[in-house]
Structures are given as C-alpha cells and as structure tokens.
Write a protein that holds these residues in place. Structure first.
Motif, short mmCIF file in Angstrom:
data_model
loop_
_atom_site.label_atom_id
_atom_site.label_comp_id
_atom_site.label_asym_id
_atom_site.label_seq_id
_atom_site.Cartn_x
_atom_site.Cartn_y
_atom_site.Cartn_z
N LEU A 108 0.73 -1.13 0.14
CA LEU A 108 0.04 0.18 0.15
C LEU A 108 0.84 1.27 -0.11
N GLY A 109 1.93 1.33 0.35
CA GLY A 109 2.90 2.28 0.64
C GLY A 109 2.77 2.91 1.91
N ILE A 110 2.44 2.41 2.91
CA ILE A 110 2.62 3.05 4.00
C ILE A 110 3.64 2.52 5.25
N GLU A 111 3.89 3.31 6.00
CA GLU A 111 4.84 2.80 7.24
C GLU A 111 3.88 2.95 8.33
N VAL A 112 3.93 1.73 9.17
CA VAL A 112 2.96 1.72 10.33
C VAL A 112 3.72 1.28 11.50
N GLY A 113 3.22 1.85 12.58
CA GLY A 113 3.79 1.51 13.85
C GLY A 113 2.60 1.18 14.83
N SER A 114 2.93 1.25 16.31
CA SER A 114 2.00 1.01 17.41
C SER A 114 2.30 1.98 18.31
N ALA A 130 -1.32 4.72 -0.95
CA ALA A 130 -1.58 5.46 0.29
C ALA A 130 -1.63 6.99 0.04
N SER A 131 -0.60 7.46 -0.35
CA SER A 131 -0.17 8.86 -0.54
C SER A 131 -1.26 9.39 -1.57
N LYS A 132 -1.65 8.94 -2.57
CA LYS A 132 -2.71 9.22 -3.46
C LYS A 132 -4.18 9.18 -3.12
N ALA A 133 -4.35 8.44 -2.00
CA ALA A 133 -5.68 8.26 -1.37
C ALA A 133 -5.50 9.38 -0.35
N GLY A 134 -4.57 10.18 0.06
CA GLY A 134 -4.68 11.42 1.01
C GLY A 134 -4.42 10.87 2.44
N ILE A 135 -3.88 9.56 2.59
CA ILE A 135 -3.79 9.05 3.99
C ILE A 135 -2.52 9.99 4.37
N GLN A 136 -2.40 10.23 5.77
CA GLN A 136 -1.41 11.08 6.32
C GLN A 136 -0.78 10.55 7.42
N ALA A 137 0.58 11.05 7.56
CA ALA A 137 1.17 10.74 9.12
C ALA A 137 0.48 11.03 10.10
N GLY A 138 0.35 10.14 10.88
CA GLY A 138 -0.56 10.27 12.21
C GLY A 138 -1.93 9.75 12.41
N ASP A 139 -2.48 9.31 11.17
CA ASP A 139 -3.78 8.71 11.15
C ASP A 139 -3.71 7.30 11.95
N THR A 184 -10.54 3.45 0.49
CA THR A 184 -10.40 2.13 -0.17
C THR A 184 -9.28 2.33 -0.96
N LEU A 185 -8.31 1.26 -0.85
CA LEU A 185 -6.82 1.47 -1.65
C LEU A 185 -7.09 0.08 -2.54
N THR A 186 -5.88 0.23 -3.44
CA THR A 186 -5.78 -1.03 -4.31
C THR A 186 -4.30 -1.48 -4.14
#
Length: 437
Positions: A108-114, A130-139, A184-186
């Motif tokens: 998806l192109g995201i870095e995730v953490g806990s 992820a970036s094209k869908a407008g997902i932001q750091a901190g979500d 929704t992402l592909t």
C-alpha cells in the motif's frame, strides 16, 4: 502489504546493515556475543521452567501445537520484548526487508507503527496508493475491511492488510480525534524512486528524499547534476533538501547524501557494546552541492537515517534545518542472517551526530520552527498603475511600460500549496540576496 510494517512494532528502518550483500552483518559481529554468553552459567532453573511451560501447552492447549510453532513464537517474544525495533524475521519478513531497500515491493505504500496498542500510520510514501488516497502521517487505523484493529498485534494487523496486487482493501481511519472515515485502496506493485528533483524558480533547486535505499546516494548525486543542467549549467543560488515524512533506511546511504553537501568533517558515529558496532563516518571531500545555501526540511515523520542527515548538516553549520521536531529514532539495527532464509534484526548501537548528540527519544529540533499550514490566496484586484494613465511619461532608462495585467501567469509549483516549502524558499532567497548571489 504495508511496507516494512511486519518487521517490528514501530517499522522505521535505519539499519546499519540492511538491503545489500555488501553491508549485511557477517559472522564476526555475532561471535563476541556468543563468547560472552559462553562465560556465563546457564540459567538452569529458567530453562526447566521453559521446558515445563512447553510441555503444559502441548498437553493442555485446546488445539494441538507443534514444537516448531512454540519455539518460533518463543524466539519472537524474546526479541519483541527487547525494544520496538528488534525482531525475528521469518523468510517472508526477511525477503520483504531486502525488497524494501531495493526500492521495489508490493503493498500500500505506508509505514505503520504501534502507539498505545493502536495501529498508527507513521508515514505514507510518495506516489503510492496510500499517498494518492490522501492518507497522512498520524492517522490511526481502527478497522481493516470492517474488522476492528483493537486488540490485534502488529503482525496480525499487517497480515490482514497483506494481499495480492490488484486487490482492494478498505481502511477505516481516525485523524486528529475526529470521526472515523473509510479509505479504499488497491494493492499495487510499488516501485519507489527515493529521490525527486526540480527547479522551483530560476537558481533554486528542490530535492526530496522519500526514504534511504541502497542507491539513494547515487540518486542525489544525479539530482544535483540535473539541477545544475536545468539551471543553464550555472551554479545554483540555493537548494532545499526535503526529508519530511522520510522514515529512514540504509545508514550508508544517509552518509553518502551528507557527503555530497560537505567537504570535510565527521558525519555520524555509532557506539554499542560490541567493538564492531563502533563506527565513524567522515566526509570524503566531494561536496557536489558546490557549497550553495541549503535549507533542510524535517517534521515528525522524519526518522532515523533522515535524522542522521539533518543532524550532521545542522552540527556542521552547513544548512538551516526548518520545520518541526523529528521522530527521535537514534538506534542502529544489525541484520544477522540465520539458517533457512531467516534473520535477526537486533539493535546493536546508538548513533550520535558530529557534536555528540544522541537523537534517541528526543529527535532533531529545527533551527527555525515552521508548522504545517494551509495557504489561502486572496483574490486581490490589481491596483491602477502609472503606466495606465493617459499621457504618462516613459521610463527614463527605456524599456516597455508595465500596465495593470501585464504580468504573465506563473505555472503551478509545489511551493504554491506547501507553506513550509514556501518559507524555505523565501529563506533561501534572503540568504542569496545578503550573499550577493
């Protein structure tokens, strides 16, 4: 599958030795630890307890569990309780780590953490779903395909987000304490170019590094050459180095990037328990930037290798660091290959900036703090000018008149909608004026 997200509870990779056969930890790194452990007596009582727990689980658990599963889970638990970045890498995890540093992977192109048991997006990677869908750091990810993430481990959550390229997935996100919303992402086969470059205006270059891959140093060298060529083969007036939302990557690449901007001096050093983990990296005298004024942009999504670059350039007084405080990951991980395509990723050292600062859990504080903000341009009717007046005098030095509306409309540029970037460009212009460039 999210990039690197399986690998630890906070998947920001600044690896001393990841991604390249040339930099993987070799057997000598592991030998001192083995020698040290051989001197200490075995904790027989704890080993008896461990064996007893295994026997009890195998005998009483509701479903049969084999020894291999129990032992692998024990290894994972052993590492996960050390720190957020040490991990046991199975074959899939190990392959994913190698792919991520090469710049091509599926996901998806995201870095995730806990954070407090919740799945948090550390950073979206540029030009990915992820970036094209407008997902932001901190979500925060609260649901995956309608199933709550509360109570899931990082690995369980990532397993639910993994899938084949082309398949759709719906993430339910919460941003800034607001109401949940769906995205929704592909899933895509992501080929990440770690460096982008362009002229923002005549003489002012912009270089964005999205993450530090094996070839990032080479890409920055090529970007500097490209900018000079686009500037008519003339020396630039200034450069903006954008490290915002850059989660890190390969340490050697961070060193190479700094080396392109300074002529001499220390870049970074590491200190750990093992002699092999104590390293020092200094400039080689390249300075492909030609010592032009430099502004480095950082924010809370700038981590590990990004902080090495920002910290080195800040300590060496090479550039002005602007933005908001960085993430604060100042530890170094070493990848120790095991048998059967497995590996350990274990924290072996802390890194320090040239002035001896440890960034761990503190981060880089910018020289000039500029928060993110929206730019709203007012519709301002142009004033009536002297050149509009009938019978006005011509210019004493000659040249064409400039009546109202005579200016050409500029094409859209990145700084038009990016407040931090526009402030960095304004600072560069000021520096250029005062230096007489």
């Amino acid at each position: 599958m999210p990039h690197l997200s399986r690998l630890n509870s906070l998947a920001l990779t600044i690896a001393l030795v990841i991604g390249s056969p040339l930099v993987f930890a070799a057997q000598p790194v592991a030998q001192p630890a083995a020698a040290a452990s051989a001197k200490a007596p075995l904790p027989l009582e704890e080993l008896r307890t461990f064996a007893e727990v295994m026997d009890r689980i195998k005998a009483a658990y509701v479903e049969p569990v084999d020894d291999k599963t129990l032992l692998e889970n024990a290894i994972k638990g052993m590492l996960s309780n050390l720190d957020p970045h040490s991990a046991y890498l199975g074959p899939e995890d190990f392959a994913e780590l190698q792919e991520s540093t090469s710049g091509e992977f599926g996901g998806l192109g995201i870095e995730v953490g806990s954070e407090d048991g919740n799945i948090k997006i550390v950073s979206p990677i540029d030009d990915t779903p992820a970036s094209k869908a407008g997902i932001q750091a901190g979500d925060f990810i609260v649901k995956i395909n309608g199933q709550p993430t509360n109570g899931l481990t990082m690995t369980e959550a990532v397993d639910k987000m993994r899938g084949k390229v082309g398949q759709k997935i719906t993430l339910t996100l919460v941003r800034g304490g607001g109401a949940p919303f769906d995205v929704t992402l592909t899933r895509a086969n992501i080929q990440v170019k770690s460096v982008k470059a362009q002229l923002l205006e005549d003489g002012y270059g912009y270089i964005r590094i999205t993450q530090f891959q094996v070839k990032t140093g080479e890409e920055v060298a090529a970007a500097l050459a490209k900018l000079r060529k686009e500037n008519g083969n003339k020396k630039l007036k200034g450069i903006i180095l954008d490290l915002r939302n850059n989660p890190g990557g390969v340490l050697q690449s961070a060193v190479e990037v700094v080396d392109h901007f300074i002529k001499k001096g220390l870049i970074v050093y590491t200190k750990g328990r093992l002699p092999n983990s104590e390293l020092r990296f200094s400039a080689t005298g390249k300075d492909l930037s030609e010592a032009v004024p430099l502004v480095v942009l950082i924010n809370g999504g700038s981590a590990s290798a990004s902080e090495i670059v920002a910290g080195a350039l800040q300590d060496q007084k090479r550039g002005v660091v602007m933005g908001t405080p960085s993430f604060g990951k100042g530890s170094v991980q070493t990848v120790l290959p095991l048998n059967n395509d497995r590996a350990l990723k274990i924290t072996t050292a802390l890194y320090y900036t040239p002035n001896g600062r440890s960034i761990q859990a503190q981060g880089i504080v910018p020289d000039i703090e500029v928060n993110r903000a929206k730019i709203t341009r007012e519709q301002d009717n142009e004033y009536y000018k002297e050149a509009d007046l009938q019978g006005h005098l011509g210019n004493g030095n000659g040249g064409a008149d400039k009546p109202t509306g005579s200016g050409t409309k500029a094409k859209p540029m990145p700084q038009d909608d990016d407040y931090q970037l526009s402030q960095a460009l304004s600072l560069l212009k000021g520096l250029s004026i005062t230096r007489g460039n």
